[in-house]
Design an enzyme around this catalytic site. Structure first.
Site, PDB file in Angstrom:
ATOM      1  N   CYS A   1      10.748 -12.817 -52.297  1.00  0.00           N
ATOM      2  CA  CYS A   1       9.293 -12.950 -52.204  1.00  0.00           C
ATOM      3  C   CYS A   1       8.622 -12.428 -53.482  1.00  0.00           C
ATOM      4  O   CYS A   1       8.962 -11.358 -53.980  1.00  0.00           O
ATOM      5  CB  CYS A   1       8.783 -12.174 -50.987  1.00  0.00           C
ATOM      6  SG  CYS A   1       7.015 -12.366 -50.745  1.00  0.00           S
TER       7      CYS A   1
ATOM      8  N   CYS B   1       4.702  -5.809 -52.151  1.00  0.00           N
ATOM      9  CA  CYS B   1       4.501  -4.852 -51.046  1.00  0.00           C
ATOM     10  C   CYS B   1       5.562  -3.751 -51.141  1.00  0.00           C
ATOM     11  O   CYS B   1       6.765  -4.035 -51.065  1.00  0.00           O
ATOM     12  CB  CYS B   1       4.607  -5.571 -49.711  1.00  0.00           C
ATOM     13  SG  CYS B   1       3.627  -7.093 -49.643  1.00  0.00           S
TER      14      CYS B   1
ATOM     15  N   CYS C   1       8.535  -3.282 -48.630  1.00  0.00           N
ATOM     16  CA  CYS C   1       9.287  -4.440 -48.150  1.00  0.00           C
ATOM     17  C   CYS C   1      10.593  -4.709 -48.900  1.00  0.00           C
ATOM     18  O   CYS C   1      10.610  -4.893 -50.123  1.00  0.00           O
ATOM     19  CB  CYS C   1       8.410  -5.691 -48.214  1.00  0.00           C
ATOM     20  SG  CYS C   1       9.229  -7.124 -47.460  1.00  0.00           S
TER      21      CYS C   1
ATOM     22  N   CYS D   1       9.375 -15.007 -32.570  1.00  0.00           N
ATOM     23  CA  CYS D   1       8.561 -14.864 -33.786  1.00  0.00           C
ATOM     24  C   CYS D   1       9.403 -15.192 -35.013  1.00  0.00           C
ATOM     25  O   CYS D   1      10.468 -14.598 -35.217  1.00  0.00           O
ATOM     26  CB  CYS D   1       8.066 -13.432 -33.928  1.00  0.00           C
ATOM     27  SG  CYS D   1       7.220 -12.832 -32.484  1.00  0.00           S
TER      28      CYS D   1
ATOM     29  N   CYS E   1       5.426 -17.566 -32.295  1.00  0.00           N
ATOM     30  CA  CYS E   1       4.645 -16.795 -33.265  1.00  0.00           C
ATOM     31  C   CYS E   1       5.292 -17.028 -34.630  1.00  0.00           C
ATOM     32  O   CYS E   1       6.517 -17.134 -34.716  1.00  0.00           O
ATOM     33  CB  CYS E   1       4.715 -15.310 -32.908  1.00  0.00           C
ATOM     34  SG  CYS E   1       3.883 -14.244 -34.116  1.00  0.00           S
TER      35      CYS E   1
ATOM     36  N   CYS F   1      -2.237 -11.958 -34.189  1.00  0.00           N
ATOM     37  CA  CYS F   1      -1.369 -10.785 -34.102  1.00  0.00           C
ATOM     38  C   CYS F   1      -1.557 -10.035 -35.412  1.00  0.00           C
ATOM     39  O   CYS F   1      -1.186 -10.538 -36.478  1.00  0.00           O
ATOM     40  CB  CYS F   1       0.085 -11.227 -33.925  1.00  0.00           C
ATOM     41  SG  CYS F   1       1.251  -9.847 -34.010  1.00  0.00           S
TER      42      CYS F   1
ATOM     43  N   ARG G   1       1.921  -3.353 -29.818  1.00  0.00           N
ATOM     44  CA  ARG G   1       3.388  -3.438 -29.924  1.00  0.00           C
ATOM     45  C   ARG G   1       3.982  -2.254 -30.682  1.00  0.00           C
ATOM     46  O   ARG G   1       3.595  -1.970 -31.823  1.00  0.00           O
ATOM     47  CB  ARG G   1       3.816  -4.747 -30.591  1.00  0.00           C
ATOM     48  CG  ARG G   1       5.343  -4.898 -30.669  1.00  0.00           C
ATOM     49  CD  ARG G   1       5.805  -6.265 -31.155  1.00  0.00           C
ATOM     50  NE  ARG G   1       5.202  -7.311 -30.373  1.00  0.00           N
ATOM     51  CZ  ARG G   1       4.442  -8.289 -30.876  1.00  0.00           C
ATOM     52  NH1 ARG G   1       4.243  -8.384 -32.159  1.00  0.00           N
ATOM     53  NH2 ARG G   1       3.905  -9.194 -30.077  1.00  0.00           N
TER      54      ARG G   1
END
Ligand code: SAM
Ligand code: DTB
Ligand code: SF4
Length: 338
Positions: free
Chosen positions: A66, A70, A73, A110, A141, A201, A273
């Site tokens: 990616c 972040c 991550c 998801c 999701c 979400c 969650r």
């Protein structure tokens, strides 16, 4: 703030209109622990079935590589995490994972992709997956990064139930965690999702090195969205070797429980969650999170790239705590409402 003023100040009737300030949310955090948990559990029981937990299983459909930075991550190509960039999974692989999740008892499937923002072709491919997973009788999701005009609509047409896109942290702390996209970018994607009629979400991560006030700042952002997000994942940082946050100090476990309780009180009808980080938590701590109002978990042995408790471990925990899964498709909407 005490428990009495708290129950007077957060009636569900004004939930849709209420604007929280950071000071008010900090005041919730500062309540005595037992008062806070009592208030959160009372709010929980006014809006949700007491011992029911929603079960979502995760699959990384496109792992690694990616371009975003972040700092938590493992999938960012800017960190030295030894994670290979893989291509988008084939439909058959996705359906096999969905079958396993369903057989294990998951209600929602998801699918996550390590993209900054998907291309038109990528959204089409994911839409095909959504349709096929939905046809298996699972809720769907996806989390694909930022969406452009029209992309949310396409996913909605394929049968998408939820789009996950987190704010991650407070606007004030955000710049220390991510520099490659703005807070406003995230809010724009969330608006597109909402406008397309997809359930939102949206949550965040704690344990990034933020202060309590910054944690409260994240909750304020979420709780001041009207309507509230339908589902609010609270992640505890999973420290992955090679990421800039690898050596971040652990958050006090009671502070994590407080964060769940504050989310429950400020977003009474949302499904909160207990998300990433469960593998490193004791079962006692998880039980406290349920008491604080968490009523959903990621269920299955893997999150996206990191571990999660085994199906059998969670089944045994549910048995010991007298918890049961929410039946498919009902979630909190069919549960007890005040
Ligand atoms: N690339 C898309 C995006 O960022 O929106 C979707 C996938 S991304 C991995 C989804 C979410 O996973 C992030 O917003 C973050 O909240 C969470 N996450 C990622 N790494 C994590 C970690 N190490 N610990 C806890 N949560 C994490
Ligand atoms: C969310 O809030 N947490 C999930 C899901 N949404 C996509 C992701 C957690 C990822 C944890 C790190 C990993 O497994 O790579
Ligand atoms: Fe990419 Fe999402 Fe990871 Fe950020 S959180 S690096 S956008 S996969």
């Amino acid at each position: 703030m005490n428990v009495t003023t708290l129950s007077r100040k957060s009636p569900s009737a004004v939930e849709g209109a209420r604007r929280w300030t950071v000071d008010e949310v900090v005041a919730l955090y500062e309540l005595p622990f037992l008062d806070l948990l009592f208030a959160a559990q009372a709010e929980h029981r006014a809006h949700h079935e007491a011992n029911a937990i929603q079960l979502s299983s995760l699959l990384s459909i496109k792992t690694g590589g990616c371009p975003e930075d972040c700092s938590y991550c493992p999938q960012s190509s800017r960190h030295d995490t030894e994670m290979e960039s893989e291509k988008l999974l084939d439909l058959d692989e996705v359906l096999e994972a969905a079958r396993q999740a369903k057989a294990g008892g998951a209600q929602r499937f998801c699918m996550g992709a390590a993209w900054r923002s998907p291309t038109a072709r990528q959204v089409e491919a994911v839409a095909e997956m959504v349709k096929a997973v939905k046809d298996m009788g699972l809720e769907t999701c996806v989390t694909l990064g930022m969406l452009k005009e029209g992309q949310a609509q396409l996913l909605k047409e394929a049968g998408l139930d939820y789009y996950n896109h987190n704010l991650d942290t407070s606007p004030e702390f955000y710049g220390q965690i991510i520099t490659t996209r703005t807070y406003q970018d995230r809010l724009d994607t969330l608006q597109r999702v909402r406008d397309a009629g997809i359930n939102v979400c949206c949550g965040g991560i704690v344990g990034l090195g933020e202060s309590r006030r910054e944690r409260a700042g994240l909750i304020v952002q979420l709780a001041n969205m009207h309507p509230h997000p339908d589902s609010v994942p609270i992640n505890n940082l999973v420290k992955v070797a090679g990421t800039p946050l690898e050596h971040e100090e652990d958050i006090d476990p009671f502070e994590f429980v407080r964060t769940v309780a504050v989310a429950r009180i400020t977003m009474p009808r949302a499904v909160v969650r207990l998300s990433a980080g469960r593998e490193a938590m004791s079962e006692t701590l998880q039980a406290l999170c349920f008491l604080a109002g968490a009523n959903s978990i990621f269920y299955g042995e893997k999150l996206l790239t990191t571990g999660n408790p085994q199906f059998v471990q969670d089944q045994a925990l549910f048995e010991r705590l007298g918890l049961h899964a929410v039946s498919t498709g009902t979630e909190s909407k069919a549960a007890i409402t005040a």
